[in-house]
Design a protein around this motif. Structure first.
Motif, PDB file in Angstrom:
ATOM      1  N   ILE A  11       0.855  -1.179   0.000  1.00 12.26           N
ATOM      2  CA  ILE A  11       0.000   0.000   0.000  1.00 12.26           C
ATOM      3  C   ILE A  11       0.894   1.233   0.000  1.00 12.26           C
ATOM      4  O   ILE A  11       1.606   1.507   0.965  1.00 12.26           O
ATOM      5  CB  ILE A  11      -0.945   0.000   1.212  1.00 12.26           C
ATOM      6  CG1 ILE A  11      -1.771  -1.288   1.222  1.00 12.26           C
ATOM      7  CG2 ILE A  11      -1.872   1.218   1.166  1.00 12.26           C
ATOM      8  CD1 ILE A  11      -2.653  -1.457   2.444  1.00 12.26           C
ATOM      9  N   GLY A  12       0.860   1.952  -1.098  1.00 15.35           N
ATOM     10  CA  GLY A  12       1.756   3.082  -1.303  1.00 15.35           C
ATOM     11  C   GLY A  12       2.859   2.688  -2.258  1.00 15.35           C
ATOM     12  O   GLY A  12       3.850   2.088  -1.864  1.00 15.35           O
ATOM     13  N   LEU A  13       2.675   2.997  -3.544  1.00 13.78           N
ATOM     14  CA  LEU A  13       3.612   2.542  -4.568  1.00 13.78           C
ATOM     15  C   LEU A  13       4.520   3.669  -5.053  1.00 13.78           C
ATOM     16  O   LEU A  13       4.650   3.921  -6.236  1.00 13.78           O
ATOM     17  CB  LEU A  13       2.853   1.933  -5.753  1.00 13.78           C
ATOM     18  CG  LEU A  13       2.285   0.535  -5.534  1.00 13.78           C
ATOM     19  CD1 LEU A  13       1.540   0.080  -6.773  1.00 13.78           C
ATOM     20  CD2 LEU A  13       3.376  -0.468  -5.181  1.00 13.78           C
ATOM     21  N   GLY A  14       5.143   4.325  -4.084  1.00 19.12           N
ATOM     22  CA  GLY A  14       6.187   5.270  -4.439  1.00 19.12           C
ATOM     23  C   GLY A  14       7.492   4.524  -4.633  1.00 19.12           C
ATOM     24  O   GLY A  14       7.511   3.313  -4.881  1.00 19.12           O
ATOM     25  N   ASP A  15       8.582   5.241  -4.507  1.00 24.81           N
ATOM     26  CA  ASP A  15       9.901   4.650  -4.698  1.00 24.81           C
ATOM     27  C   ASP A  15      10.136   3.463  -3.755  1.00 24.81           C
ATOM     28  O   ASP A  15      10.612   2.401  -4.167  1.00 24.81           O
ATOM     29  CB  ASP A  15      10.960   5.733  -4.457  1.00 24.81           C
ATOM     30  CG  ASP A  15      12.375   5.226  -4.627  1.00 24.81           C
ATOM     31  OD1 ASP A  15      12.671   4.648  -5.684  1.00 24.81           O
ATOM     32  OD2 ASP A  15      13.185   5.424  -3.707  1.00 24.81           O
ATOM     33  N   ILE A  16       9.770   3.619  -2.483  1.00 28.71           N
ATOM     34  CA  ILE A  16       9.997   2.560  -1.498  1.00 28.71           C
ATOM     35  C   ILE A  16       9.082   1.366  -1.771  1.00 28.71           C
ATOM     36  O   ILE A  16       9.523   0.210  -1.776  1.00 28.71           O
ATOM     37  CB  ILE A  16       9.773   3.091  -0.070  1.00 28.71           C
ATOM     38  CG1 ILE A  16      10.724   4.253   0.221  1.00 28.71           C
ATOM     39  CG2 ILE A  16       9.971   1.971   0.953  1.00 28.71           C
ATOM     40  CD1 ILE A  16      10.397   5.007   1.504  1.00 28.71           C
ATOM     41  N   GLY A  17       7.802   1.645  -1.998  1.00 27.55           N
ATOM     42  CA  GLY A  17       6.851   0.565  -2.241  1.00 27.55           C
ATOM     43  C   GLY A  17       7.198  -0.265  -3.460  1.00 27.55           C
ATOM     44  O   GLY A  17       7.081  -1.500  -3.445  1.00 27.55           O
TER      45      GLY A  17
END
Length: 319
Positions: A142-148
């Motif tokens: 949940i949360g598909l930024g750089d980390i996700g």
């Protein structure tokens, strides 16, 4: 007029040369964050680093604030920055370090290594039974930024089926097998063996993970939070683990931080906690990446060209 640039990162001579390489007509001041004063902040046109919010006071001099964090929640509050200040964050610097840290916690919980590590203190020789595998597990990010996306890529590489959840519609990234929006949130939860969150602190994420959320998870499920502690109702999480509504949880973030030593989360054997150390500069290359982002944004700002990682003050996310 010469612009004053205040840098509060713990940087080396190499980093200084990178920041100054393509910059003219500017004076750089390198000061450890612990030694920064309100006058330094108020007199700077450009700042690199998360200076105290109270020092900014809507400074009219401040043109660009380049954060060294991905989270920008404290700086988007009304009255902190003037309308003319540009705010950018360090998205892109933390993908590897945070994702690998949370992946390590996940593997420990799957293999019950946290329980065996605890037994070292008492010298007990226990067998905690069956374990689970990342291979063929359903992992929801949940949360598909750089980390996700980095976490998703590692999970998929080891054979997991990865479901991604994000705010805005887009093409399905290669690291993800199935992509959904936040509106599908409650439909996806019951499918997952592992749920990991990398959400920031915003009004819409506050206590998103509550009693209703945990009641919909598998009782064998593992919950991980590497985003912000405010997203979790910690009383609900504790109850879910204690009642075996879920198997275990791993947290690198809590609310508040530091988590008080007497807090019951510390006492629950199937909740693994690290003190918000997945990011920062524990992986040295993270600082290199932050400096590179900052250098590019300083150069672009001075040239009047578009900047990276511009923060949307309404959402707290990058635009």
């Amino acid at each position: 007029m010469m612009k004053r640039i205040l840098v509060t990162l713990p940087i080396t001579e190499y980093h200084k040369k990178r920041l100054e390489r393509n910059v003219t007509n500017c004076s750089f001041q390198y000061v450890p964050l612990s030694e920064v004063t309100i006058d330094m902040v108020q007199n700077s046109e450009i700042i690199v680093g998360n200076v105290p919010v109270s020092y900014i006071s809507a400074s009219n001099n401040l043109e660009l604030l380049q954060l060294n964090s991905a989270g920008a929640d404290a700086y988007i509050l009304p009255g902190v920055l003037s309308s003319g200040t540009i705010l950018t964050n360090a998205t892109g610097a933390y993908g590897k370090t945070v994702a690998e840290h949370m992946f390590g916690i996940m593997m420990c919980l799957q293999k019950k290594l946290h329980l065996y590590r605890d037994d070292r203190v008492t010298g007990e020789w226990n067998d905690y039974g069956t374990v689970t595998s990342i291979s063929n597990a359903i992992v929801t990010v949940i949360g598909l930024g750089d980390i996700g996306l980095y976490f998703a890529g590692m999970a998929k590489a080891l054979g997991a089926y990865v479901i991604g959840i994000k705010r805005r519609k887009s093409d399905c990234p290669k690291q993800v097998d199935e992509l959904h929006l936040m509106e599908d949130f409650y439909e996806i939860i019951p499918k997952a063996d592992i749920i990991v969150s990398f959400l920031p602190n915003t009004p819409s994420t506050y206590h998103l993970y509550n009693a209703e959320f945990f009641s919909k998870m598998k009782n064998t499920g593992i919950f991980l939070n590497g985003g912000r502690g405010s997203a979790v109702d910690q009383d609900a999480l504790l109850a879910a683990v204690q009642n075996q509504d879920i198997s275990a949880a791993g947290l690198d973030v809590t609310d508040p931080e530091p988590l008080p030593s007497e807090h019951p989360l510390w006492k629950e054997k199937n909740i693994m906690i690290t003190p918000h150390v997945s990011g920062s500069y524990h992986l040295p290359e993270t600082l290199d990446k932050i400096v590179e982002i900052a250098a590019a944004n300083i150069e672009n700002h001075l040239a009047g060209t578009p900047l990276k990682n511009l923060i949307d003050f309404e959402t707290g996310y990058c635009k």
